[in-house]
Design an enzyme around this catalytic site. Structure first.
Site, PDB file in Angstrom:
ATOM      1  CD  GLU A   1      -1.986   2.178   1.447  1.00 26.24           C
ATOM      2  OE1 GLU A   1      -1.504   2.921   0.566  1.00 26.24           O
ATOM      3  OE2 GLU A   1      -2.320   2.561   2.559  1.00 26.24           O
TER       4      GLU A   1
HETATM    5  P1  NDP Z   1       9.053   4.620   3.687  1.00 22.22           P
HETATM    6  O1  NDP Z   1       8.368   3.949   2.571  1.00 22.22           O
HETATM    7  O2  NDP Z   1      10.511   4.862   3.566  1.00 22.22           O
HETATM    8  O3  NDP Z   1       8.826   3.789   5.054  1.00 22.22           O
HETATM    9  C1  NDP Z   1       7.708   2.979   5.314  1.00 22.22           C
HETATM   10  C2  NDP Z   1       8.108   1.852   6.243  1.00 22.22           C
HETATM   11  O4  NDP Z   1       9.121   1.050   5.627  1.00 22.22           O
HETATM   12  C3  NDP Z   1       8.729   2.316   7.552  1.00 22.22           C
HETATM   13  O5  NDP Z   1       8.372   1.440   8.586  1.00 22.22           O
HETATM   14  C4  NDP Z   1      10.211   2.230   7.253  1.00 22.22           C
HETATM   15  O6  NDP Z   1      11.003   2.148   8.408  1.00 22.22           O
HETATM   16  C5  NDP Z   1      10.267   0.953   6.470  1.00 22.22           C
HETATM   17  N1  NDP Z   1      11.468   0.824   5.642  1.00 22.22           N
HETATM   18  C6  NDP Z   1      12.286   1.791   5.154  1.00 22.22           C
HETATM   19  N2  NDP Z   1      13.265   1.252   4.377  1.00 22.22           N
HETATM   20  C7  NDP Z   1      13.044  -0.082   4.367  1.00 22.22           C
HETATM   21  C8  NDP Z   1      13.685  -1.186   3.734  1.00 22.22           C
HETATM   22  N3  NDP Z   1      14.747  -1.028   2.954  1.00 22.22           N
HETATM   23  N4  NDP Z   1      13.190  -2.420   3.946  1.00 22.22           N
HETATM   24  C9  NDP Z   1      12.097  -2.610   4.712  1.00 22.22           C
HETATM   25  N5  NDP Z   1      11.451  -1.602   5.334  1.00 22.22           N
HETATM   26  C10 NDP Z   1      11.909  -0.352   5.171  1.00 22.22           C
HETATM   27  O7  NDP Z   1       8.256   5.934   3.954  1.00 22.22           O
HETATM   28  P2  NDP Z   1       8.619   7.210   4.817  1.00 22.22           P
HETATM   29  O8  NDP Z   1       8.101   6.998   6.179  1.00 22.22           O
HETATM   30  O9  NDP Z   1      10.061   7.576   4.667  1.00 22.22           O
HETATM   31  O10 NDP Z   1       7.742   8.275   4.028  1.00 22.22           O
HETATM   32  C11 NDP Z   1       8.123   8.662   2.704  1.00 22.22           C
HETATM   33  C12 NDP Z   1       6.921   8.901   1.838  1.00 22.22           C
HETATM   34  O11 NDP Z   1       6.107   7.744   1.747  1.00 22.22           O
HETATM   35  C13 NDP Z   1       5.968   9.940   2.375  1.00 22.22           C
HETATM   36  O12 NDP Z   1       6.417  11.160   1.994  1.00 22.22           O
HETATM   37  C14 NDP Z   1       4.670   9.582   1.736  1.00 22.22           C
HETATM   38  O13 NDP Z   1       4.602  10.157   0.471  1.00 22.22           O
HETATM   39  C15 NDP Z   1       4.753   8.079   1.600  1.00 22.22           C
HETATM   40  N6  NDP Z   1       4.014   7.383   2.668  1.00 22.22           N
HETATM   41  C16 NDP Z   1       2.868   6.767   2.325  1.00 22.22           C
HETATM   42  C17 NDP Z   1       2.123   6.163   3.292  1.00 22.22           C
HETATM   43  C18 NDP Z   1       0.863   5.499   2.963  1.00 22.22           C
HETATM   44  O14 NDP Z   1      -0.074   5.582   3.743  1.00 22.22           O
HETATM   45  N7  NDP Z   1       0.792   4.773   1.877  1.00 22.22           N
HETATM   46  C19 NDP Z   1       2.517   6.152   4.691  1.00 22.22           C
HETATM   47  C20 NDP Z   1       3.776   6.784   4.945  1.00 22.22           C
HETATM   48  C21 NDP Z   1       4.479   7.377   3.949  1.00 22.22           C
HETATM   49  P3  NDP Z   1      11.636   3.507   8.999  1.00 22.22           P
HETATM   50  O15 NDP Z   1      10.488   4.408   9.331  1.00 22.22           O
HETATM   51  O16 NDP Z   1      12.346   3.019  10.169  1.00 22.22           O
HETATM   52  O17 NDP Z   1      12.524   4.068   7.909  1.00 22.22           O
END
Ligand code: NDP
Length: 489
Positions: free
Chosen positions: A234
């Site tokens: 998602e």
């Molecule tokens: P990310 O996609 O980077 O992170 C989402 C989750 O994945 C977090 O728990 C993160 O951990 C984890 N993660 C990061 N890198 C890895 C990896 N290599 N392998 C496995 N898991 C990983 O999103 P961000 O939080 O950095 O947000 C960036 C953008 O994503 C936002 O600006 C927004 O546009 C979008 N977003 C969309 C969401 C939605 O509802 N679909 C929710 C949140 C963000 P950690 O936080 O520790 O890095």
């Protein structure tokens, strides 16, 4: 020595809690415990799992204020919004617990004429260990959309919350132990991206449920590819809001603002692009611009939770206000960690503010000839998560909703689909694939098991034997011709 990291209240900068950066080894140990737990939990059966999950639901409800308080601290969102989020998560847990047996339990299916001598059953069995990688914007509601459904389907869960909201993730698993103390059926591992990466790479994880950005989803999927681990992804959206000529404009403006600004726009199904048909454009814009003056960042919605996101929002606002006409706010609206509401009209459709996910309290508005053009522009996005249609004509609105290229569309309301547990939630294109919530969400975390049992030998029709002769084939041809050989037209 275990390294730690802090979760910080983005509104005040205060440290809310300190959590271990769990290493790959620690994650693998957790997955090992989860594997044992999955065998036990999967063997409990639907009735007992339902009882435990409904008990967990009661425990969460009893801790509603505490949980909402923690979400408020870690994300900065108002306590009211945090409360609503936890309540929604509770209703999903309730639905998943109550419906798992009906959706996944063993049932007989018809065998058809050729299989007349067979009995066939279908059931959906647990996968084993499910890894959930969660976001920070709705740190209870969103992961619970996977956790509750995965648990109800009989799996054990290892949950890696976002590094911005680890405390609430830890608490959700702690409280689960009150209802299921015997085994580690639901564990939370904390850390940064590497901790999530270690979880996705563990071959004993049978499915990964990821919520976050499209870019990270691709990385997670690449790691999962090594073990052929399936994922449900998602990845956010760029949702459109269509106002048709016969819409209730006051209601549409009200819903549009809430959909765009609540949670400071940090909602995967938040309103980002608004398309308004020519006939009502001015009237709608009047409603919108009057109402937006009453919405305050820091009062009606909270700060930008992820500090780095402020730069993205600023870039989109700068770009939009240069090429479009500003209706509310502007570049000065960015006063980190808060961003005041920004509305810009006539921003070119190929600009970043219209194409990329902003995840901030901003919208672009465009006048369209008619609803058909609005739909065409709405559909011209790489994303396809949710969307909204406002129209007083239910048939017309439903037709527009059906043709919207998205997983969910709300009519005359915003994001109402998220509160209906029976409706599947998920997107297409860059918004990801797979579904959480509803019957599809339960099946997402289960594997179909098909069984066919021969009840009696079909005299003269033993087709799967080397003893089969020409007479049997002849009978089969006669039967199949009778069943399927007639053309209707
Ligand atoms: P990310 O996609 O980077 O992170 C989402 C989750 O994945 C977090 O728990 C993160 O951990 C984890 N993660 C990061 N890198 C890895 C990896 N290599 N392998 C496995 N898991 C990983 O999103 P961000 O939080 O950095 O947000 C960036 C953008 O994503 C936002 O600006 C927004 O546009 C979008 N977003 C969309 C969401 C939605 O509802 N679909 C929710 C949140 C963000 P950690 O936080 O520790 O890095």
């Amino acid at each position: 020595m275990t390294m730690t990291f802090d979760s910080v209240n983005p509104a005040t900068g205060e440290v809310v809690g300190s959590h271990p950066k769990q290493s790959a080894d620690t994650v693998h140990e957790a997955v090992g415990r989860a594997e044992e737990a999955a065998a036990w939990w999967g063997g409990l059966g639907h009735a007992e799992r339902r009882r435990r999950l409904l008990d967990y639901k009661a425990v969460l409800t009893q801790h509603l204020k505490e949980l909402a308080g923690l979400v408020h601290q870690e994300t900065g969102k108002p306590v009211g919004d945090a409360t609503l989020e936890v309540v929604l998560a509770i209703t999903h847990l309730d639905w998943a617990a109550r419906n798992a047996h009906k959706v996944l339990g063993r049932r007989r299916v018809s065998t058809g004429m050729i299989g007349l001598n067979l009995a066939a059953t279908l059931e959906y069995l647990p996968l084993g260990v499910v890894g959930v990688i969660g976001p920070w914007n709705y740190p209870v509601f969103t992961p619970m959309g996977s956790i509750a459904y995965a648990l109800a389907a009989g799996n054990a869960v290892v949950f890696k919350p976002s590094e911005l909201t680890p405390g609430i993730g830890v608490r959700l698993a702690e409280l689960f132990r009150e209802s299921v103390p015997e085994h580690e059926v639901f564990q939370t591992v904390t850390g940064l991206g590497e901790t999530g990466a270690a979880l996705a790479a563990d071959p004993r994880v049978r499915k990964v449920a990821f919520t976050g950005s499209t870019a990270t989803a691709k990385r997670v999927m690449a790691a999962c590819a090594e073990n052929l681990t399936p994922i449900v992804a998602e990845c956010g959206g760029k949702d459109a809001f269509i106002v048709d000529a016969d819409a209730d404009l006051a209601a549409a403006a009200d819903a549009c603002l809430w959909g765009a600004l609540s949670n400071a726009g940090q909602t995967c199904v938040g309103v980002e692009r608004v398309y308004v048909v020519d006939a009502v454009y001015e009237s709608f814009m009047r409603e919108l611009s009057e109402r937006v003056t009453k919405v305050r960042a820091g009062e009606d919605y909270g700060p930008i939770t992820m500090p780095g996101q402020v730069d993205v929002i600023k870039r989109h606002i700068d770009d939009a206000t240069k090429s479009g006409r500003t209706v509310a706010g502007g570049p000065a609206s960015v006063r980190a960690p808060y961003v005041d509401p920004v509305i810009v009209e006539d921003v070119p459709e190929d600009s970043p503010a219209v194409r990329e996910e902003t995840f901030g309290p901003t919208i672009t508005v465009r006048r369209t000839r008619d609803a058909a053009e609005a739909l065409e522009l709405a559909n011209a996005s790489a994303y396809g998560l949710g969307g909204t249609v406002f129209s007083r004509n239910a048939r017309r609105a439903t037709e527009l909703a059906r043709r919207m290229r998205s997983g969910m569309t709300a009519i005359n309301s915003v994001i109402s689909f998220a509160g209906v547990p029976a409706l599947p939630f998920g997107g297409i294109g860059d918004s990801g694939f797979g579904r959480i919530h509803g019957a599809d969400g339960l099946r997402e975390f289960a594997r179909p098991k098909a069984i066919s049992r021969q009840r009696f030998a079909m005299p003269g029709m033993n087709l799967t034997s080397f003893t089969r002769g020409p007479a049997e084939l002849e009978r089969l041809i006669r039967l199949v011709t009778f069943l399927h050989g007639r053309r209707k037209s």
